[in-house]
Design a protein around this motif. Structure first.
Motif, PDB file in Angstrom:
ATOM      1  N   ASN A 132      40.397  48.927  48.549  1.00 47.02           N
ATOM      2  CA  ASN A 132      39.467  49.324  47.494  1.00 47.02           C
ATOM      3  C   ASN A 132      38.016  49.262  47.941  1.00 47.02           C
ATOM      4  O   ASN A 132      37.146  49.927  47.364  1.00 47.02           O
ATOM      5  N   SER A 133      37.729  48.451  48.960  1.00 47.91           N
ATOM      6  CA  SER A 133      36.354  48.366  49.448  1.00 47.91           C
ATOM      7  C   SER A 133      35.887  49.683  50.039  1.00 47.91           C
ATOM      8  O   SER A 133      34.676  49.960  50.082  1.00 47.91           O
ATOM      9  N   ASP A 137      33.361  50.556  44.191  1.00 45.91           N
ATOM     10  CA  ASP A 137      32.542  49.359  44.047  1.00 45.91           C
ATOM     11  C   ASP A 137      33.303  48.336  43.209  1.00 45.91           C
ATOM     12  O   ASP A 137      34.304  48.646  42.565  1.00 45.91           O
ATOM     13  N   THR A 138      32.811  47.118  43.203  1.00 40.79           N
ATOM     14  CA  THR A 138      33.475  46.050  42.455  1.00 40.79           C
ATOM     15  C   THR A 138      33.547  46.384  40.967  1.00 40.79           C
ATOM     16  O   THR A 138      32.545  46.776  40.360  1.00 40.79           O
ATOM     17  N   THR A 171      45.132  45.388  42.015  1.00 41.00           N
ATOM     18  CA  THR A 171      43.953  44.515  42.022  1.00 41.00           C
ATOM     19  C   THR A 171      44.383  43.113  42.452  1.00 41.00           C
ATOM     20  O   THR A 171      45.573  42.839  42.633  1.00 41.00           O
ATOM     21  N   ARG A 233      43.530  44.145  46.723  1.00 40.33           N
ATOM     22  CA  ARG A 233      42.752  45.187  46.042  1.00 40.33           C
ATOM     23  C   ARG A 233      42.880  46.472  46.855  1.00 40.33           C
ATOM     24  O   ARG A 233      42.183  46.678  47.854  1.00 40.33           O
TER      25      ARG A 233
END
Length: 263
Positions: A132-133, A137-138, A171, A233
């Motif tokens: 996910n990085s 974004d977070t 997640t 994630r």
């Protein structure tokens, strides 16, 4: 002149022989008919036997044999095909999936070297696991501009195929509470839907795809460490091996998938 005395008629006590003879004739005819019905015609039996043997020995091609003798005909139905055609199809499918996996590794080589992408192949199909990085974004579900080019390259490679595509969002176990994403279910589903929307815009027909949100409940590493949570994630693009154009629901687990709100 004296009248001649009338001779008395002799009573026939053998009239039963006539009925008996008729009965014996009918009985003989009955047994002749029964024997004719019960006897096996060896010629017809031999034709039927040979036809059955030939039918099951030549199962590589459709076969309909009609063996006729006298006024009777014996039809042999089309035999059940063997597994050779299925084996050839499976071998060809495996070869195509192997080539696709090799092409995807080449397209994503820079990210693979950085440990941000993993491409694996199994009997189920090809799994492209993206951190996910790289994509988001977070606590966001909007694709980062730098990731769009890589995803479009993947979509262009698989757009010409007919394989079903299953995009899974995952997640870590860190809780999220916001107006847009009340839980990790909504966040993971929205991220999977973002990838699906990009694939649709790139030219993949929507009927081939489904977006699934697993939330935090399908971890591949322990959430007790920073590296483990970072690995969990992720978005996984599954390119399934079975190509079925008429399938509306893709096979696999049935987690709860929430619709993604507009970013």
């Amino acid at each position: 002149m004296a009248r001649r005395k009338r001779e008395e008629e002799h009573e026939n006590h053998e009239r039963w022989l006539v009925s008996y003879a008729d009965f014996m004739t009918l009985l003989f005819a009955f047994f002749v008919v029964m024997y004719a019905i019960s006897s096996v015609n060896q010629g017809k039996y031999r034709v039927l036997s040979n036809s059955l043997i030939n039918a099951f020995q030549n199962t590589n091609k459709p076969l309909i044999r009609v063996a006729s003798q006298a006024s009777s005909q014996i039809a042999i139905a089309r035999p059940i095909p063997d597994n050779k055609a299925s084996d050839v199809h499976l071998e060809e499918q495996t070869r195509q999936m192997r080539g696709m996996a090799s092409d995807l590794r080449t397209l994503l080589e820079p990210l693979i070297q950085q440990g941000k992408v993993r491409v694996t192949q199994s009997r189920r199909g090809i799994a492209v696991e993206i951190s996910n990085s790289v994509l988001f974004d977070t606590a966001k579900a909007v694709l980062q501009p730098d990731s769009v080019a890589a995803l479009k390259a993947v979509a262009q490679r698989i757009a010409s195929t007919s394989n079903l595509i299953q995009v899974e969002g995952n997640t870590d176990n860190q809780p999220i509470k916001s107006t847009q994403y009340p839980s990790n279910w909504e966040l993971s589903s929205a991220r999977a839907a973002s990838v699906v929307r990009l694939f649709v815009d790139t030219g993949i027909i929507p009927e081939r795809m489904v977006a699934i949100g697993y939330g935090e409940y399908r971890p591949v590493e322990s959430n007790d460490s920073v590296d483990g949570r970072a690995r969990n994630r992720r978005v996984t693009i599954n390119i399934l091996a079975d190509s079925r154009d008429d399938v509306a629901v893709l096979p696999g687990p049935s987690p709860t998938a929430a619709p993604a709100p507009a970013p």
